[in-house]
Write a protein that holds these residues in place. Structure first.
Motif, PDB file in Angstrom:
ATOM      1  N   GLN A   1       0.610  -1.224  -0.062  1.00 35.39           N
ATOM      2  CA  GLN A   1      -0.022  -0.099  -0.008  1.00 35.39           C
ATOM      3  C   GLN A   1       0.692   1.195  -0.155  1.00 35.39           C
ATOM      4  O   GLN A   1       0.302   2.247   0.031  1.00 35.39           O
ATOM      5  CB  GLN A   1      -0.726  -0.053   1.238  1.00 35.39           C
ATOM      6  CG  GLN A   1      -1.817  -1.163   1.184  1.00 35.39           C
ATOM      7  CD  GLN A   1      -2.796  -1.148   2.459  1.00 35.39           C
ATOM      8  OE1 GLN A   1      -2.444  -0.638   3.663  1.00 35.39           O
ATOM      9  NE2 GLN A   1      -4.133  -1.856   2.367  1.00 35.39           N
ATOM     10  N   GLY A   2       2.074   1.031   0.216  1.00 39.32           N
ATOM     11  CA  GLY A   2       3.111   2.209   0.071  1.00 39.32           C
ATOM     12  C   GLY A   2       2.989   3.003   1.321  1.00 39.32           C
ATOM     13  O   GLY A   2       3.513   4.292   1.454  1.00 39.32           O
ATOM     14  N   VAL A   3       2.653   2.344   2.514  1.00 38.75           N
ATOM     15  CA  VAL A   3       2.561   3.215   3.723  1.00 38.75           C
ATOM     16  C   VAL A   3       4.187   3.100   4.385  1.00 38.75           C
ATOM     17  O   VAL A   3       4.678   3.813   5.012  1.00 38.75           O
ATOM     18  CB  VAL A   3       1.835   2.469   4.678  1.00 38.75           C
ATOM     19  CG1 VAL A   3       1.745   3.193   6.069  1.00 38.75           C
ATOM     20  CG2 VAL A   3       0.209   2.518   4.145  1.00 38.75           C
ATOM     21  N   ILE A   4       4.783   2.041   4.202  1.00 37.69           N
ATOM     22  CA  ILE A   4       6.331   1.746   4.445  1.00 37.69           C
ATOM     23  C   ILE A   4       6.874   1.301   3.279  1.00 37.69           C
ATOM     24  O   ILE A   4       6.218   0.637   2.225  1.00 37.69           O
ATOM     25  CB  ILE A   4       6.381   0.953   5.786  1.00 37.69           C
ATOM     26  CG1 ILE A   4       5.731  -0.605   5.360  1.00 37.69           C
ATOM     27  CG2 ILE A   4       5.694   1.316   6.918  1.00 37.69           C
ATOM     28  CD1 ILE A   4       6.126  -1.500   6.626  1.00 37.69           C
ATOM     29  N   SER A   5       8.208   1.556   3.125  1.00 34.87           N
ATOM     30  CA  SER A   5       9.222   1.023   2.204  1.00 34.87           C
ATOM     31  C   SER A   5      10.409   0.168   2.924  1.00 34.87           C
ATOM     32  O   SER A   5      10.808   0.709   3.910  1.00 34.87           O
ATOM     33  CB  SER A   5       9.439   1.832   1.179  1.00 34.87           C
ATOM     34  OG  SER A   5      10.532   2.691   1.905  1.00 34.87           O
ATOM     35  N   ILE A   6      10.593  -1.048   2.285  1.00 32.34           N
ATOM     36  CA  ILE A   6      11.774  -1.782   2.768  1.00 32.34           C
ATOM     37  C   ILE A   6      12.994  -1.886   1.656  1.00 32.34           C
ATOM     38  O   ILE A   6      12.711  -2.360   0.756  1.00 32.34           O
ATOM     39  CB  ILE A   6      11.337  -3.153   3.341  1.00 32.34           C
ATOM     40  CG1 ILE A   6      10.270  -2.914   4.546  1.00 32.34           C
ATOM     41  CG2 ILE A   6      12.337  -4.023   3.659  1.00 32.34           C
ATOM     42  CD1 ILE A   6       9.697  -4.276   4.881  1.00 32.34           C
ATOM     43  N   ASN A   7      13.855  -1.599   2.095  1.00 32.62           N
ATOM     44  CA  ASN A   7      15.058  -1.407   1.173  1.00 32.62           C
ATOM     45  C   ASN A   7      16.180  -2.128   1.621  1.00 32.62           C
ATOM     46  O   ASN A   7      16.998  -1.789   2.576  1.00 32.62           O
ATOM     47  CB  ASN A   7      15.521  -0.042   0.752  1.00 32.62           C
ATOM     48  CG  ASN A   7      16.767   0.024  -0.089  1.00 32.62           C
ATOM     49  OD1 ASN A   7      16.963  -0.829  -0.885  1.00 32.62           O
ATOM     50  ND2 ASN A   7      17.409   1.011   0.100  1.00 32.62           N
ATOM     51  N   ALA A   8      16.332  -3.235   1.173  1.00 32.32           N
ATOM     52  CA  ALA A   8      17.513  -4.462   1.705  1.00 32.32           C
ATOM     53  C   ALA A   8      18.685  -4.050   0.622  1.00 32.32           C
ATOM     54  O   ALA A   8      18.429  -4.368  -0.307  1.00 32.32           O
ATOM     55  CB  ALA A   8      16.982  -5.773   1.663  1.00 32.32           C
ATOM     56  N   VAL A   9      19.684  -3.388   1.513  1.00 31.32           N
ATOM     57  CA  VAL A   9      21.069  -3.370   0.622  1.00 31.32           C
ATOM     58  C   VAL A   9      22.174  -4.292   0.869  1.00 31.32           C
ATOM     59  O   VAL A   9      22.475  -4.512   2.061  1.00 31.32           O
ATOM     60  CB  VAL A   9      21.555  -1.952   0.901  1.00 31.32           C
ATOM     61  CG1 VAL A   9      22.764  -1.381  -0.024  1.00 31.32           C
ATOM     62  CG2 VAL A   9      20.305  -0.848   0.961  1.00 31.32           C
ATOM     63  N   ASN A  10      22.595  -4.941  -0.090  1.00 32.75           N
ATOM     64  CA  ASN A  10      23.567  -6.074   0.172  1.00 32.75           C
ATOM     65  C   ASN A  10      25.175  -5.107   0.269  1.00 32.75           C
ATOM     66  O   ASN A  10      25.686  -4.567  -0.597  1.00 32.75           O
ATOM     67  CB  ASN A  10      23.801  -6.965  -1.067  1.00 32.75           C
ATOM     68  CG  ASN A  10      24.518  -8.153  -0.806  1.00 32.75           C
ATOM     69  OD1 ASN A  10      25.263  -8.092   0.121  1.00 32.75           O
ATOM     70  ND2 ASN A  10      24.378  -9.049  -1.708  1.00 32.75           N
ATOM     71  N   ILE A  11      25.583  -5.427   1.479  1.00 33.65           N
ATOM     72  CA  ILE A  11      26.883  -4.763   1.890  1.00 33.65           C
ATOM     73  C   ILE A  11      28.077  -5.183   1.063  1.00 33.65           C
ATOM     74  O   ILE A  11      28.993  -4.863   0.406  1.00 33.65           O
ATOM     75  CB  ILE A  11      27.501  -5.045   3.215  1.00 33.65           C
ATOM     76  CG1 ILE A  11      26.278  -4.432   4.276  1.00 33.65           C
ATOM     77  CG2 ILE A  11      28.791  -4.693   3.550  1.00 33.65           C
ATOM     78  CD1 ILE A  11      26.540  -4.580   5.657  1.00 33.65           C
TER      79      ILE A  11
END
Length: 264
Positions: free
Chosen positions: A28-38
């Motif tokens: 729904q775009g209320v939160i966003s999750i951005n997993a970044v690979n170190i």
């Protein structure tokens, strides 16, 4: 709310947070999750991000370069330097109060270590908070990060269908949540407390507050020191404390008959 998780295992984070209420909030775009690979920021041709510790010892330590470069690249993309939460058993133990504080941020970065941890120089440069989910050691910071994200997200407006659910539950006013019941009215000979069937909303609210107080005394008495109670509720607490110390058990049915003395 935008979450950025710096990790060696981005798939673990994405899969763990892509279900139920959190997954729906992302859709729904209320939160966003951005997993970044170190590991993407390693300068080694084999994408190594760890090395043996100086001074000797068991295990490997994550190198400062890939960790800091990962964060700096994120900062350039966002145009700001968001708060960085390092997942470590050496940190403050995460609780509802910390979750409420963090829920006011627009962006949060979760730094997940592995092996024997992260080079101290990287932590000195970018970490703003050291947080723990308990006094025990896990294999990495991904699970603690997911636990905290789940907890914080419940406090973000629009994540829950009923915004009151984030407030009137365990740890509200430093009390545990009252018992919950649903159909059938009788199960295995046990009845739903009559007050919940009465339709008398004031009495129901009184009963629920009493049950929260009693349950907190039984299960987490340490929380009562900071509990927000009315004068009548404090008298009720002292009464059940006295009965508890004398070995008398107070049933839920007995508790609800005291409602007349509690109603304002």
């Amino acid at each position: 709310m935008n979450y950025h998780i710096l990790t060696l295992f981005p798939d673990m984070v994405r899969e763990g947070l892509n279900t139920s209420i959190i997954g729906r909030a992302v859709e729904q775009g209320v939160i966003s999750i951005n997993a970044v690979n170190i590991r993407d920021y390693s300068t080694d041709k084999h994408r190594h991000v760890d090395d043996a510790p100086y001074g000797g010892g068991a295990g490997m330590v994550m190198q400062p370069g890939p960790v800091c470069d990962c964060y700096e690249a994120l900062c350039r993309r966002l145009g700001k330097r968001p708060r960085v939460l390092y997942m470590t058993p050496q940190g403050r133990v995460f609780n509802q109060s910390i979750a409420q504080e963090l829920a006011r941020e627009e962006d949060l970065v979760f730094l997940c270590g592995h092996y024997e941890g992260i080079d101290e120089r990287a932590l000195s440069l970018i970490a703003t908070d050291y947080l723990s989910v308990g006094d025990y050691v896990l294999t990495g910071g991904e699970l603690p990060a997911m636990v905290m994200i789940d907890c914080i997200s419940r406090l973000v407006p629009g994540v829950l269908n009923n915004d009151e659910s984030a407030e009137i539950e365990s740890f509200h006013d430093n009390l545990l949540e009252y018992p919950q019941y649903t159909r059938p009215e009788i199960y295995e000979g046990m009845r739903v407390p009559e007050v919940l069937l009465s339709g008398h909303h004031r009495n129901i609210e009184t009963w629920r507050r009493q049950q929260s107080i009693k349950r907190t005394l039984d299960r987490r008495p340490d929380l009562l020191e900071g509990a927000v109670l009315t004068k009548k509720e404090r008298l009720y607490l002292e009464e059940i404390r006295a009965e508890k110390s004398s070995g008398e058990k107070i049933s839920e049915e007995r508790a609800c008959v005291r409602e007349d003395s509690m109603i304002e």
